[in-house]
Design an enzyme around this catalytic site. Structure first.
Site, PDB file in Angstrom:
ATOM      1  N   ILE A 124      -0.019   5.888   4.513  1.00  0.00           N
ATOM      2  CA  ILE A 124       0.116   5.336   5.863  1.00  0.00           C
ATOM      3  C   ILE A 124       1.117   4.168   5.830  1.00  0.00           C
ATOM      4  O   ILE A 124       1.923   4.002   6.745  1.00  0.00           O
ATOM      5  CB  ILE A 124      -1.266   4.880   6.386  1.00  0.00           C
ATOM      6  CG1 ILE A 124      -2.160   6.112   6.590  1.00  0.00           C
ATOM      7  CG2 ILE A 124      -1.134   4.077   7.673  1.00  0.00           C
ATOM      8  CD1 ILE A 124      -3.597   5.795   6.976  1.00  0.00           C
ATOM      9  N   TYR A 143     -18.777   7.832   3.321  1.00  0.00           N
ATOM     10  CA  TYR A 143     -17.830   6.711   3.420  1.00  0.00           C
ATOM     11  C   TYR A 143     -18.491   5.431   2.882  1.00  0.00           C
ATOM     12  O   TYR A 143     -17.844   4.540   2.354  1.00  0.00           O
ATOM     13  CB  TYR A 143     -17.356   6.550   4.864  1.00  0.00           C
ATOM     14  CG  TYR A 143     -16.047   5.807   4.993  1.00  0.00           C
ATOM     15  CD1 TYR A 143     -14.883   6.289   4.404  1.00  0.00           C
ATOM     16  CD2 TYR A 143     -15.976   4.605   5.709  1.00  0.00           C
ATOM     17  CE1 TYR A 143     -13.681   5.615   4.526  1.00  0.00           C
ATOM     18  CE2 TYR A 143     -14.781   3.920   5.840  1.00  0.00           C
ATOM     19  CZ  TYR A 143     -13.638   4.432   5.242  1.00  0.00           C
ATOM     20  OH  TYR A 143     -12.445   3.745   5.371  1.00  0.00           O
ATOM     21  N   ILE A 203      -6.610  11.017   7.705  1.00  0.00           N
ATOM     22  CA  ILE A 203      -5.289  11.562   7.352  1.00  0.00           C
ATOM     23  C   ILE A 203      -5.340  11.906   5.867  1.00  0.00           C
ATOM     24  O   ILE A 203      -5.889  11.131   5.069  1.00  0.00           O
ATOM     25  CB  ILE A 203      -4.183  10.504   7.590  1.00  0.00           C
ATOM     26  CG1 ILE A 203      -4.129  10.107   9.072  1.00  0.00           C
ATOM     27  CG2 ILE A 203      -2.815  11.011   7.123  1.00  0.00           C
ATOM     28  CD1 ILE A 203      -3.226   8.921   9.366  1.00  0.00           C
ATOM     29  N   ASP A 234      -1.234  -6.690  -7.530  1.00  0.00           N
ATOM     30  CA  ASP A 234      -2.624  -6.241  -7.575  1.00  0.00           C
ATOM     31  C   ASP A 234      -3.415  -7.392  -6.974  1.00  0.00           C
ATOM     32  O   ASP A 234      -3.401  -8.505  -7.511  1.00  0.00           O
ATOM     33  CB  ASP A 234      -3.028  -5.979  -9.029  1.00  0.00           C
ATOM     34  CG  ASP A 234      -4.482  -5.543  -9.142  1.00  0.00           C
ATOM     35  OD1 ASP A 234      -5.274  -5.817  -8.221  1.00  0.00           O
ATOM     36  OD2 ASP A 234      -4.831  -4.925 -10.168  1.00  0.00           O
ATOM     37  N   ILE A 274      -4.131  -1.331   2.221  1.00  0.00           N
ATOM     38  CA  ILE A 274      -4.739  -1.064   0.918  1.00  0.00           C
ATOM     39  C   ILE A 274      -6.259  -1.068   1.018  1.00  0.00           C
ATOM     40  O   ILE A 274      -6.833  -1.747   1.878  1.00  0.00           O
ATOM     41  CB  ILE A 274      -4.300  -2.087  -0.155  1.00  0.00           C
ATOM     42  CG1 ILE A 274      -4.784  -3.492   0.178  1.00  0.00           C
ATOM     43  CG2 ILE A 274      -2.792  -2.085  -0.318  1.00  0.00           C
ATOM     44  CD1 ILE A 274      -4.520  -4.501  -0.921  1.00  0.00           C
ATOM     45  N   ALA A 314     -12.537   1.679  -3.407  1.00  0.00           N
ATOM     46  CA  ALA A 314     -13.938   1.624  -3.845  1.00  0.00           C
ATOM     47  C   ALA A 314     -14.065   2.621  -4.983  1.00  0.00           C
ATOM     48  O   ALA A 314     -13.392   3.659  -4.979  1.00  0.00           O
ATOM     49  CB  ALA A 314     -14.886   1.994  -2.710  1.00  0.00           C
ATOM     50  N   LYS A 346     -14.910  -2.033   5.701  1.00  0.00           N
ATOM     51  CA  LYS A 346     -14.067  -1.996   6.909  1.00  0.00           C
ATOM     52  C   LYS A 346     -14.682  -2.833   8.041  1.00  0.00           C
ATOM     53  O   LYS A 346     -13.959  -3.428   8.841  1.00  0.00           O
ATOM     54  CB  LYS A 346     -13.852  -0.559   7.378  1.00  0.00           C
ATOM     55  CG  LYS A 346     -13.017   0.305   6.429  1.00  0.00           C
ATOM     56  CD  LYS A 346     -11.625  -0.228   6.199  1.00  0.00           C
ATOM     57  CE  LYS A 346     -10.737   0.773   5.477  1.00  0.00           C
ATOM     58  NZ  LYS A 346      -9.469   0.162   5.018  1.00  0.00           N
ATOM     59  N   GLY A 361       0.772  -1.249   0.000  1.00  0.00           N
ATOM     60  CA  GLY A 361       0.000   0.000   0.000  1.00  0.00           C
ATOM     61  C   GLY A 361       0.793   1.284   0.000  1.00  0.00           C
ATOM     62  O   GLY A 361       0.251   2.340   0.305  1.00  0.00           O
ATOM     63  N   SER A 400      -5.785   8.229  -1.166  1.00  0.00           N
ATOM     64  CA  SER A 400      -7.093   7.550  -1.078  1.00  0.00           C
ATOM     65  C   SER A 400      -8.110   8.414  -0.368  1.00  0.00           C
ATOM     66  O   SER A 400      -9.274   8.456  -0.749  1.00  0.00           O
ATOM     67  CB  SER A 400      -6.991   6.250  -0.288  1.00  0.00           C
ATOM     68  OG  SER A 400      -6.182   5.351  -0.915  1.00  0.00           O
TER      69      SER A 400
HETATM   70  P1  NDP Z   1      -2.946   5.549  -0.089  1.00  0.00           P
HETATM   71  O1  NDP Z   1      -3.704   5.977  -1.327  1.00  0.00           O
HETATM   72  O2  NDP Z   1      -1.641   6.167   0.145  1.00  0.00           O
HETATM   73  O3  NDP Z   1      -2.791   3.953  -0.070  1.00  0.00           O
HETATM   74  C1  NDP Z   1      -3.800   3.077  -0.525  1.00  0.00           C
HETATM   75  C2  NDP Z   1      -3.116   1.974  -1.297  1.00  0.00           C
HETATM   76  O4  NDP Z   1      -4.036   0.920  -1.685  1.00  0.00           O
HETATM   77  C3  NDP Z   1      -2.497   2.486  -2.582  1.00  0.00           C
HETATM   78  O5  NDP Z   1      -1.159   2.079  -2.654  1.00  0.00           O
HETATM   79  C4  NDP Z   1      -3.362   1.800  -3.623  1.00  0.00           C
HETATM   80  O6  NDP Z   1      -2.793   1.669  -4.887  1.00  0.00           O
HETATM   81  C5  NDP Z   1      -3.603   0.474  -2.947  1.00  0.00           C
HETATM   82  N1  NDP Z   1      -4.549  -0.343  -3.700  1.00  0.00           N
HETATM   83  C6  NDP Z   1      -5.768   0.008  -4.208  1.00  0.00           C
HETATM   84  N2  NDP Z   1      -6.277  -0.999  -4.930  1.00  0.00           N
HETATM   85  C7  NDP Z   1      -5.355  -2.022  -4.875  1.00  0.00           C
HETATM   86  C8  NDP Z   1      -5.297  -3.335  -5.448  1.00  0.00           C
HETATM   87  N3  NDP Z   1      -6.264  -3.822  -6.245  1.00  0.00           N
HETATM   88  N4  NDP Z   1      -4.227  -4.114  -5.166  1.00  0.00           N
HETATM   89  C9  NDP Z   1      -3.224  -3.637  -4.412  1.00  0.00           C
HETATM   90  N5  NDP Z   1      -3.208  -2.393  -3.867  1.00  0.00           N
HETATM   91  C10 NDP Z   1      -4.270  -1.599  -4.105  1.00  0.00           C
HETATM   92  O7  NDP Z   1      -3.945   5.843   1.113  1.00  0.00           O
HETATM   93  P2  NDP Z   1      -3.869   5.574   2.700  1.00  0.00           P
HETATM   94  O8  NDP Z   1      -2.470   5.462   3.132  1.00  0.00           O
HETATM   95  O9  NDP Z   1      -4.754   6.585   3.290  1.00  0.00           O
HETATM   96  O10 NDP Z   1      -4.622   4.172   2.840  1.00  0.00           O
HETATM   97  C11 NDP Z   1      -4.044   3.043   3.446  1.00  0.00           C
HETATM   98  C12 NDP Z   1      -5.069   2.282   4.258  1.00  0.00           C
HETATM   99  O11 NDP Z   1      -5.424   3.070   5.398  1.00  0.00           O
HETATM  100  C13 NDP Z   1      -6.379   1.974   3.523  1.00  0.00           C
HETATM  101  O12 NDP Z   1      -6.834   0.702   3.932  1.00  0.00           O
HETATM  102  C14 NDP Z   1      -7.305   3.052   4.061  1.00  0.00           C
HETATM  103  O13 NDP Z   1      -8.674   2.689   3.957  1.00  0.00           O
HETATM  104  C15 NDP Z   1      -6.836   3.103   5.505  1.00  0.00           C
HETATM  105  N6  NDP Z   1      -7.234   4.267   6.278  1.00  0.00           N
HETATM  106  C16 NDP Z   1      -6.974   5.520   5.800  1.00  0.00           C
HETATM  107  C17 NDP Z   1      -7.379   6.629   6.530  1.00  0.00           C
HETATM  108  C18 NDP Z   1      -7.122   8.007   6.012  1.00  0.00           C
HETATM  109  O14 NDP Z   1      -7.806   8.935   6.471  1.00  0.00           O
HETATM  110  N7  NDP Z   1      -6.190   8.218   5.106  1.00  0.00           N
HETATM  111  C19 NDP Z   1      -8.071   6.481   7.820  1.00  0.00           C
HETATM  112  C20 NDP Z   1      -8.254   5.140   8.254  1.00  0.00           C
HETATM  113  C21 NDP Z   1      -7.857   4.076   7.487  1.00  0.00           C
HETATM  114  P3  NDP Z   1      -3.420   2.630  -6.069  1.00  0.00           P
HETATM  115  O15 NDP Z   1      -3.076   4.037  -5.726  1.00  0.00           O
HETATM  116  O16 NDP Z   1      -2.775   2.107  -7.308  1.00  0.00           O
HETATM  117  O17 NDP Z   1      -4.909   2.422  -6.096  1.00  0.00           O
END
Ligand code: NDP
Length: 255
Positions: free
Chosen positions: A20, A155, A191, A64, A92, A95, A162, A13, A195
């Site tokens: 994160i 959300y 944060i 992926d 990761i 949606a 989740k 991720g 995403s």
């Molecule tokens: P980022 O966008 O930095 O990270 C999300 C990651 O998920 C990206 O690297 C994305 O790749 C990857 N991803 C999406 N689809 C796939 C797939 N099919 N296979 C593999 N990887 C995939 O965002 P965050 O750091 O915010 O998110 C990290 C986690 O933290 C998530 O689970 C998010 O729901 C959770 N979270 C985030 C919060 C926030 O406010 N930011 C709060 C609470 C939880 P790509 O960019 O190519 O899609």
């Protein structure tokens, strides 16, 4: 501190330096871990290589999670390079953008399936693939959010994903405990990451939370990273199946 000396981790991720996952990876790297990183699609390859390529003995693999052959190949490469795995940071989620605004009741079958598959089922997938490499036990940490438990406008289906993820953490913890593998979730406060920007009104959500939270601010990715470090280290050896809030206390507030 060298809490993770001789440990090998896999971080899913990292999209960029605000992810994160990257904050978790940095905390673990500072504590002596060797780490593999997975990314989705060529679009992110360069970013991940720039960040993670500088860390010692790192491995960068495409994964992926909707492509089982890629998942299998990634774990094979990890086994080949390190011969073991001690922890996974699963950070990761996805949606379709149109499902993250408006009424939840209008969620399409495709959006529901995609969100649940990528954001929740993928934890099963990687836990199953990792277990044979976690020969001396291990620790798996995933990222959740308050929307699993309470309704957070916009959300929508991600909240449902989740909730499935948090339940999955408990079922996986029950299955894998006999192999000494612990499974936990961190429920992070909002944060500003790539995403998060997909969720409508993220800016006002951040200021609302900062105002209401006991600590009167938003949580930082580095604080989530430190909690992940704790959970994958032996300091947390007695903790499994839990969802731990790292949200400046926001979730405890009623009126
Ligand atoms: P980022 O966008 O930095 O990270 C999300 C990651 O998920 C990206 O690297 C994305 O790749 C990857 N991803 C999406 N689809 C796939 C797939 N099919 N296979 C593999 N990887 C995939 O965002 P965050 O750091 O915010 O998110 C990290 C986690 O933290 C998530 O689970 C998010 O729901 C959770 N979270 C985030 C919060 C926030 O406010 N930011 C709060 C609470 C939880 P790509 O960019 O190519 O899609």
């Amino acid at each position: 501190m060298n809490l993770l000396e001789n440990k090998v981790g896999l971080v899913l991720g990292v999209a960029n330096k605000r992810s994160i996952a990257w904050a978790c990876a940095e905390a673990c790297h500072r504590n002596g871990a060797l780490q593999a990183f997975s990314y989705q699609g060529d679009r992110l390859k360069e970013n991940v290589e720039k960040l993670a390529g500088e860390l010692p003995e790192s491995l960068i693999v495409p994964m992926d999670v909707t492509n089982q052959a890629e998942v299998d190949a990634a774990f094979e490469a990890i086994g080949k390079k390190y011969g073991r795995l001690d922890y996974i940071i699963h950070s990761i989620a996805f949606a379709p953008r149109e499902a993250l605004e408006g009424d939840y009741v209008a969620t399409t079958r495709d959006a529901f399936r995609t969100a649940l598959e990528i954001s929740a089922f993928s934890l099963n997938q990687v836990a199953f693939a990792a277990a044979p490499l976690m020969k001396e036990g291990g620790s798996i940490v995933t990222m959740s959010y308050y929307g699993a438990e309470k309704v957070v406008r916009n959300y929508n289906v991600m909240g449902v994903a989740k909730a499935a993820l948090e339940a999955s953490v408990r079922y996986l913890a029950a299955d894998l405990g006999r192999q000494g593998i612990r499974v936990n979730a961190i429920s992070a406060g909002p944060i500003n990451t790539l995403s998060a920007r997909g969720v409508k009104n993220m800016g006002s959500m951040l200021s609302y939370v900062a105002e209401k939270a006991p600590l009167q601010r938003n949580v930082e990715a580095a604080e989530v990273g430190n909690t992940a470090l704790f959970l994958v280290s032996d300091l947390a050896s007695g903790i499994t199946g839990e969802t731990i809030y790292v949200d400046c206390g926001y979730n405890i507030m009623g009126l």
